[in-house]
Write an enzyme that holds these catalytic residues in place. Structure first.
Site, short mmCIF file in Angstrom:
data_model
loop_
_atom_site.label_atom_id
_atom_site.label_comp_id
_atom_site.label_asym_id
_atom_site.label_seq_id
_atom_site.Cartn_x
_atom_site.Cartn_y
_atom_site.Cartn_z
CE LYS A 164 -3.97 -1.68 0.16
NZ LYS A 164 -5.23 -1.75 -0.78
CG ASP A 192 -3.76 -0.65 -4.25
OD1 ASP A 192 -4.34 0.43 -4.82
OD2 ASP A 192 -4.69 -1.41 -3.64
CD GLU A 220 -5.21 -2.68 -6.94
OE1 GLU A 220 -4.50 -3.84 -6.71
OE2 GLU A 220 -6.39 -2.78 -6.17
CG ASP A 245 -9.71 -1.54 -6.18
OD1 ASP A 245 -10.95 -1.75 -6.35
OD2 ASP A 245 -9.13 -1.74 -5.27
CE LYS A 269 -10.53 -4.30 -3.70
NZ LYS A 269 -10.40 -2.98 -3.22
MG LIG Z 1 -7.00 -1.64 -4.50
#
Ligand SMILES: [Mg+2]
Length: 358
Positions: A164, A192, A220, A245, A269
């Site tokens: 992240k 991401d 991402e 995303d 997701k």
């Molecule tokens: Mg993501």
């Protein structure tokens, strides 16, 4: 009475402590404040669903999710669960702003049907496979945290690490990536940003990695959801595949990304879009030649197992980011996905998603 009629529907808070704050560019929850859904059919079969509202990503909360669930309860009672697609479409219209509530209901519906017909969900979704290699996340944090997290992931036998970024400066994130690369030299690395960078910061980050010799396999959501042009600009210029995303919430979004060249791949997701909508997104991404990642919000083994059934059963996924159950300190479920050496497996499940209350 038809055995598949929905005769009861209950919701309760599912509060789960995490092993560490799930820190991303937009927030750092210390608990998963989810919702457990029980859906009963006329023959007595009970299906279980989970809603995992992640406020830092969608603005949904446990309270707003419970409210959304109660608002549609009456309209579902007495309906035939076999109509899961029209019911999913109905929920899409009734709850456009509550995807995790919708998803939890769809999961409970499909679990109930799977148990009723004695069919595991991976087979229901297509039976393409029963296992997936997953990554594990290094959440946002300092350099020492990055080093210890990377070591712990390697020790689990997981060979792909998703980092992240976007909570700190691009330069600081590059230093974290260098450290992770040093601690896990054989691992495949994803980053991401959860929309935390600008285009310029994304370029600084990518150039920094290149000059440090850190190979990045996937980048991402570098820029915010609304920056469609920025996503396209990076997709045109980056040697690293760009994955959408937050920019890919609906089938319409995937269509726009495909038309505008807004990403090389999309992260699906179930909590972000719902099950029926995710199926449409999968079809569009496949037809457009985009890569696919299966991901999740901060979900327990119930929703994560369901995501594994979806992705393994449909097939065609290049990446599986199904790790958040590893961040849940303790829970009262049994069954569901099994894990070994970075691979999740659901081939042993006999019916539904296979997760029961302990
Ligand atoms: Mg993501």
């Amino acid at each position: 009475m038809l055995p598949t009629l929905i005769t009861d529907l209950n919701f309760e808070p599912l509060d789960l402590a995490l092993t560490e704050p799930f820190a991303i560019a937009t927030g750092a929850p210390t608990m998963a404040n989810n919702v457990l859904i029980r859906l009963k059919l006329a023959d007595g079969t009970v299906g279980l669903g989970e809603s995992a509202p992640l406020t830092a990503v969608s603005g949904e909360t446990q309270a707003s999710t419970l409210e959304a669930l109660h608002s549609v309860r009456q309209s579902l009672l007495g309906k035939d669960a076999r109509g899961w697609r029209p019911l999913g479409a109905l929920l899409g219209e009734a709850l456009p702003k509550a995807p995790s509530a919708r998803c939890g209901l769809e999961l409970a519906l499909l679990d109930a049907l799977g148990r009723h017909y004695r069919m595991p969900l991976f087979a229901f979704f297509g039976g393409a496979g029963t296992g997936l290699d997953i990554d594990m996340t290094v959440t946002a944090g300092d350099e020492a945290h990055a080093a210890s997290s990377a070591r712990a992931i390697v020790a689990r036998g997981i060979r792909t690490i998703k980092v992240k970024v976007g909570a700190l400066s691009a330069e600081e994130d590059v230093r974290r990536m260098v450290i992770i690369r040093r601690e896990a030299p054989g691992a495949r690395l994803f980053a991401d940003a959860n929309g935390g960078y600008t285009v310029a910061q994304s370029r600084t980050f990518l150039a920094g990695l290149e000059s440090e010799g850190v190979p990045l396999a996937l980048f991402e959501q570098p820029v915010p959801r609304e920056d469609w042009e920025g996503m396209a600009e990076l997709t045109r210029s980056s040697r690293v595949p760009i994955c959408a995303d937050e920019s890919a919430r609906t089938a319409k979004d995937v269509l726009r990304l495909a038309r505008e060249g807004g990403a090389h791949g999309v992260n699906l997701k179930l909590m972000k879009s719902g099950v029926v909508e995710s199926l449409a997104m999968w079809n569009l991404a496949r037809a457009s030649g985009m890569e696919l990642m299966m991901g999740g919000m901060v979900e327990s083994t119930l929703a994560m197992s369901s995501a594994a059934h979806f992705a393994a059963g449909l097939g065609g996924f290049d990446y599986a980011d199904l790790d958040t159950h590893l961040f849940i300190r303790e829970h009262s479920f049994r069954g569901g996905l099994r894990m070994q050496d970075g691979r999740v497996d659901i081939g042993h499940v006999q019916a539904g998603h296979g997760v029961d209350l302990g």
